[in-house]
Scaffold this motif. Structure first.
Motif, PDB file in Angstrom:
ATOM      1  N   VAL A  25       0.810  -1.218   0.000  1.00 34.33           N
ATOM      2  CA  VAL A  25       0.000   0.000   0.000  1.00 34.33           C
ATOM      3  C   VAL A  25       0.845   1.272   0.000  1.00 34.33           C
ATOM      4  CG1 VAL A  25      -2.038  -1.005   1.049  1.00 34.33           C
ATOM      5  CG2 VAL A  25      -0.266   0.004   2.506  1.00 34.33           C
ATOM      6  N   PHE A  26       2.134   1.172   0.281  1.00 33.33           N
ATOM      7  CA  PHE A  26       2.954   2.385   0.310  1.00 33.33           C
ATOM      8  C   PHE A  26       3.437   2.707  -1.101  1.00 33.33           C
ATOM      9  CE2 PHE A  26       3.017   0.876   4.605  1.00 33.33           C
ATOM     10  CZ  PHE A  26       2.891   2.046   5.342  1.00 33.33           C
ATOM     11  N   THR A  27       2.852   3.743  -1.677  1.00 28.07           N
ATOM     12  CA  THR A  27       3.188   4.064  -3.063  1.00 28.07           C
ATOM     13  C   THR A  27       3.873   5.421  -3.175  1.00 28.07           C
ATOM     14  OG1 THR A  27       0.955   4.914  -3.299  1.00 28.07           O
ATOM     15  CG2 THR A  27       1.357   2.673  -4.084  1.00 28.07           C
ATOM     16  N   TRP A  28       4.057   6.096  -2.049  1.00 33.21           N
ATOM     17  CA  TRP A  28       4.694   7.411  -2.108  1.00 33.21           C
ATOM     18  C   TRP A  28       6.013   7.400  -1.339  1.00 33.21           C
ATOM     19  CZ3 TRP A  28       0.697   5.876   0.879  1.00 33.21           C
ATOM     20  CH2 TRP A  28       0.907   5.933   2.263  1.00 33.21           C
ATOM     21  N   ASP A  29       6.864   8.388  -1.669  1.00 37.04           N
ATOM     22  CA  ASP A  29       8.136   8.498  -0.977  1.00 37.04           C
ATOM     23  C   ASP A  29       7.991   9.402   0.236  1.00 37.04           C
ATOM     24  OD1 ASP A  29       8.984   6.984  -3.000  1.00 37.04           O
ATOM     25  OD2 ASP A  29      10.142   8.556  -4.019  1.00 37.04           O
ATOM     26  N   LEU A  30       8.802   9.164   1.244  1.00 38.79           N
ATOM     27  CA  LEU A  30       8.771   9.973   2.450  1.00 38.79           C
ATOM     28  C   LEU A  30      10.071  10.774   2.512  1.00 38.79           C
ATOM     29  CD1 LEU A  30       7.106  10.416   5.119  1.00 38.79           C
ATOM     30  CD2 LEU A  30       8.593   8.694   6.146  1.00 38.79           C
ATOM     31  N   ASN A  31       9.923  12.105   2.654  1.00 34.37           N
ATOM     32  CA  ASN A  31      11.129  12.938   2.715  1.00 34.37           C
ATOM     33  C   ASN A  31      11.330  13.429   4.147  1.00 34.37           C
ATOM     34  OD1 ASN A  31      13.149  14.836   2.432  1.00 34.37           O
ATOM     35  ND2 ASN A  31      12.439  15.462   0.393  1.00 34.37           N
ATOM     36  N   LEU A  32      12.301  12.817   4.834  1.00 40.15           N
ATOM     37  CA  LEU A  32      12.579  13.194   6.220  1.00 40.15           C
ATOM     38  C   LEU A  32      13.761  14.160   6.238  1.00 40.15           C
ATOM     39  CD1 LEU A  32      12.373   9.904   8.326  1.00 40.15           C
ATOM     40  CD2 LEU A  32      10.855  11.877   8.491  1.00 40.15           C
ATOM     41  N   PHE A  33      13.479  15.471   6.124  1.00 39.79           N
ATOM     42  CA  PHE A  33      14.537  16.494   6.147  1.00 39.79           C
ATOM     43  C   PHE A  33      15.668  16.146   5.177  1.00 39.79           C
ATOM     44  CE2 PHE A  33      12.739  15.979  10.445  1.00 39.79           C
ATOM     45  CZ  PHE A  33      11.999  17.143  10.487  1.00 39.79           C
ATOM     46  N   GLY A  34      15.298  15.790   3.969  1.00 43.83           N
ATOM     47  CA  GLY A  34      16.310  15.522   2.961  1.00 43.83           C
ATOM     48  C   GLY A  34      16.634  14.040   2.800  1.00 43.83           C
ATOM     49  N   LEU A  35      16.349  13.226   3.842  1.00 45.55           N
ATOM     50  CA  LEU A  35      16.561  11.778   3.721  1.00 45.55           C
ATOM     51  C   LEU A  35      15.302  11.161   3.100  1.00 45.55           C
ATOM     52  CD1 LEU A  35      18.260   9.214   4.451  1.00 45.55           C
ATOM     53  CD2 LEU A  35      16.906   9.115   6.549  1.00 45.55           C
TER      54      LEU A  35
END
Lengths: 182, 445
Positions: free
Chosen positions: B305-315
């Motif tokens: 179900v995870f189809t998007w990217d997660l941007n953690l302060f540049g990571l």
């Protein structure tokens, strides 16, 4: 322990129930065991075949051919009249495994044998004309020097029995089928 | 056990037992331990699962005598592995029965373990002093998932290949090391002969490792004792009975019912729980719709179900990595359950609010299974005997309201919230009902 059932009203009845339950479980386990072991028995594609047709055409008197079915080897040898006489004469001798020549052949001219020495299973020589045939002119096992006469009967050496005669029948004068009876 | 005197009167048994005390160990485990006298039928599933493990090992052993782990193809383009499975089905005496006992057996092994785990979660069997018992059970679950996946691959059918391809790919989500792990798992760049052979070796070995963990699980149980439907500690001998004959016979009855259903499915609907497409040998193309066996569906849903990217302060954590993390996390969090549930009361019977969230969690797992089985971008539905109950519709412009993926995210959220939020908070605020003083006098209030 609270309530351990030592004080049942009718111990015979309880014993009967316990024993019959265990018997049923035993039958169940045994049937499952039989079914599982049955899966280990040869499947039809392995066990089923095993018959071969051998053409007798072109086999010279005094010679023979080795026919192969799976891993089994058979000797089909056309005997000379001298060899037949020697075999019949051998009936009177003291044999380790008493069989008459007539019991071992369907037609005297043709000797059909399973090429597996009863001692430890090596294939004896002597089918083709040039091969070593031993003192009795029949077959010779190179592994431990068993010597067979012209009927394939053990005469000398460690083999406890004669070379086995497989099931076979003459489909025609020119053809035999090894592996089953007619 | 050690040091205790032989309980046998028969001189042969007694003599043997005095030299090798295994008989007394069995006798001891059957009679000496005090079990709560109020265990209900939900407590049957542990022994049922144990019996299913034996069924799987036995049927698997006898099939391994006929199976050939080789991808080599005959003149018809059918690989040897698939051929040997066909050989088991068609030629081996009783082979079809044997294979269906094994493939359906995997499903029923999972059914038993799932009931067993939900029972533990409802009655709080994971709480002190049974944390180790619960953790060993979690290890068993993970081993089972791995073993079932390995076994499914061995058929080398269309879906076997897809499973091997996709699941080994998951490991490439691991940064830096992922590609190396993939090659190590596959024994090469691709899913091929090397993979099939090591999968067979592992599928043969791991069930015995599993059996070892089961023995530890039982030893732990005998040390800390069974939980019970009231979730209270044993107070006196009046609260207990011996395992034999009380629970041997209760278990045998439950086992008979369970086996009646199991064998009925083996006999009449052996392919009902399977993917029909796996009855074709693989041509090394991925089918358009890839699904695992039903028991892996909830975890597969969390993976996909995870189809998007997660941007953690540049990571940046990619959707693929999120899915892999979430799937690993969904299993990993089970290990922490004994400490996440803060309520001192074990049994859900005395926790009115917990009950609601618990059944919500059960529904959540079913929904996630459906999500795992359905296509992500399409409208989600619940299959019923009367047809599909739609839970989404096409909003036009290619947007779907209530897509499988959206429902999947929602319930993945609930899955984790149950462990991380609901259970810790609930223990602090919920007012449990009054507990009985002991099992033998349950009605006090």
């Amino acid at each position: 322990m609270a309530g351990t059932p030592t004080d049942v009203a009718n111990p015979d009845r309880r014993n009967f129930i316990v024993l019959s339950t265990m018997a049923m479980a035993g039958i169940g386990a045994a049937s499952a065991g039989v079914a599982l072991v049955r899966t280990m028995t040869p499947t039809r594609d392995v066990a089923g075949g095993g018959t071969i047709e051998v053409s007798l055409d072109g086999i010279a008197e005094g010679s023979g051919i080795v026919a192969t079915s799976g891993r089994k080897k058979y000797s089909v040898r056309r005997r000379t009249s001298a060899e037949i006489e020697a075999a019949v004469a051998g009936d009177a001798d003291k044999l380790r495994h008493q069989e008459t020549d007539a019991e071992r052949v369907q037609r005297p001219e043709w000797l059909v044998l399973r090429l597996q020495c009863p001692h430890l299973g090596c294939p004896p020589q002597g089918t083709a004309a040039g091969e070593k045939r031993g003192e009795f002119g029949g077959f010779f096992c190179p592994c431990h020097n068993s010597q067979f006469d012209t009927s394939g009967r053990i005469r000398k050496g460690p083999s406890p029995a004669n070379l086995p005669v497989p099931k076979y029948f003459f489909a025609s004068d020119e053809m035999i089928v090894i592996g089953k009876e007619a | 056990m050690a040091g205790s005197r032989s309980p046998f009167k028969n001189p042969l048994l007694k003599g043997f037992d005095e030299r090798l005390p295994v008989l007394r160990a069995v006798h001891h485990s059957m009679t000496a331990h005090a079990y709560p006298k109020n265990l209900n039928y939900w407590w049957n599933f542990g022994s049922i699962a144990g019996i299913m493990l034996m069924v799987m090992i036995l049927t698997g052993l006898f099939m391994a005598m006929h199976y050939k782990p080789s991808v080599e193809e005959d003149t018809y383009g059918i690989n040897q592995a698939f051929r040997s499975v066909e050989h088991i089905m068609r030629d081996v005496k009783g082979g079809m029965f044997l294979r269906y006992l094994h493939s359906v057996g995997a499903s029923f092994f999972f059914i038993a373990v799932i009931f067993h785990m939900f029972r533990g979660m409802y009655y709080g069997s994971y709480k002190a002093p049974r944390e180790v018992l619960w953790i060993l059970g979690c290890i068993i679950l993970i081993l089972m998932m791995g073993i079932s996946f390995l076994g499914y691959s061995l058929v080398w059918g269309v879906m076997s290949f897809a499973a091997a391809e996709v699941i080994t790919q998951v490991f490439t989500a691991i940064p830096v090391l992922g590609d190396g792990i993939l090659v190590l798992l596959r024994g090469g760049e691709d899913v091929d002969d090397a993979l099939l052979n090591r999968f067979f070796a592992l599928h043969f070995l791991l069930p015995f490792v599993l059996a070892g963990v089961v023995i530890l699980h039982i030893l732990t149980l005998q040390t800390v004792g069974s939980n019970n439907p009231l979730g209270i500690d044993l107070k006196s001998k009046k609260d207990t009975v011996s395992f034999h004959p009380y629970y041997t016979f209760k278990d045998i009855f439950g086992l008979s019912v369970f086996f009646t259903i199991y064998l009925a499915v083996v006999a009449w609907a052996p392919e009902r729980l399977a993917e029909a497409i796996n009855n074709q040998p693989t041509d090394y193309n991925l089918p358009s719709h890839i699904v695992p066996e039903w028991y892996l569906l909830p975890f597969y849903a969390i993976l996909k179900v995870f189809t998007w990217d997660l941007n953690l302060f540049g990571l940046v954590i990619t959707g693929k990595q999120l899915g892999a993390l979430a799937m690993a996390g969904s299993l990993g969090i089970l290990f922490l359950l004994p400490w996440l549930d803060t309520s001192p009361v074990r049994s859900g019977r005395f926790r009115p609010v917990f009950k609601i969230f618990f059944w919500g969690f059960a529904v959540c797992c079913v929904i996630l299974a459906l999500v795992g089985a359905q296509t992500s971008g399409e409208a989600f539905f619940i299959p019923t005997p009367f047809g599909r109950l739609p839970l989404g519709f096409d909003g036009g412009n290619g947007f779907v309201w209530g897509s499988t993926q959206q429902w999947g995210v929602l319930f993945t959220g609930y899955y984790f919230a149950y462990f991380i939020v609901i259970l810790p908070v609930l223990g602090l605020f919920e007012r449990p009902k009054q507990l009985p003083a002991s099992i033998s006098e349950p009605v006090l209030a």
